[in-house]
Design an enzyme around this catalytic site. Sequence first.
Site, PDB file in Angstrom:
ATOM      1  N   CYS A   2       0.833  -1.210   0.000  1.00  0.00           N
ATOM      2  CA  CYS A   2       0.000   0.000   0.000  1.00  0.00           C
ATOM      3  C   CYS A   2       0.867   1.260   0.000  1.00  0.00           C
ATOM      4  O   CYS A   2       0.513   2.262  -0.619  1.00  0.00           O
ATOM      5  CB  CYS A   2      -0.941  -0.014   1.200  1.00  0.00           C
ATOM      6  N   THR A   3       1.996   1.188   0.683  1.00  0.00           N
ATOM      7  CA  THR A   3       2.929   2.318   0.688  1.00  0.00           C
ATOM      8  C   THR A   3       3.494   2.521  -0.716  1.00  0.00           C
ATOM      9  O   THR A   3       3.532   3.641  -1.233  1.00  0.00           O
ATOM     10  CB  THR A   3       4.056   2.076   1.713  1.00  0.00           C
TER      11      THR A   3
END
Length: 161
Positions: A45-46
């Site tokens: 997600c980062t």
Amino acid sequence: MAIVVNKPIPEFESNATGGIRVTNTSHLGHVVILYFYPKDNTPGCTTEAMQFRDKYKEFVKAGATVFGVSRDNMRSHEEFKMKLELPFELIADTEEKMCHMFGVVKNKIMYGKKVKGIERSTFLIGADGLLKEEWRGLKVPGHVDEVLKAVKELQKSPALA
């Protein structure tokens, strides 16, 4: 109500970072990208958020507004946004209303246990409020470039935007 390509997005209303209220009609006249991701501060997600961040100016130039959506709360989103210097807002769908509406809640197996999670998915909404394209169960590498290409194609065909 299920969402369907070339049909209007159903009614919704959610809070986003920056004190913004996002609804199905709040951005009519603009192309909108809603990307759903499992959780703030996790590796995939980062990476995805940073890729949208790094291409953000190109999305804006192509006439698109980007929103990240997850079940995290506003505090988590504000910290994630600040940490990564994200130029776009994050929608806190803590009650999973948008997640269920867009059909991204899936059963997953983690460490041998069945859990309910968010399937990484992106939705491209035209300036007319119609869903133009969707990507479900996607992998992060190359995805943001694919979405940007679709936005640019949409803008080339005013009848589609």
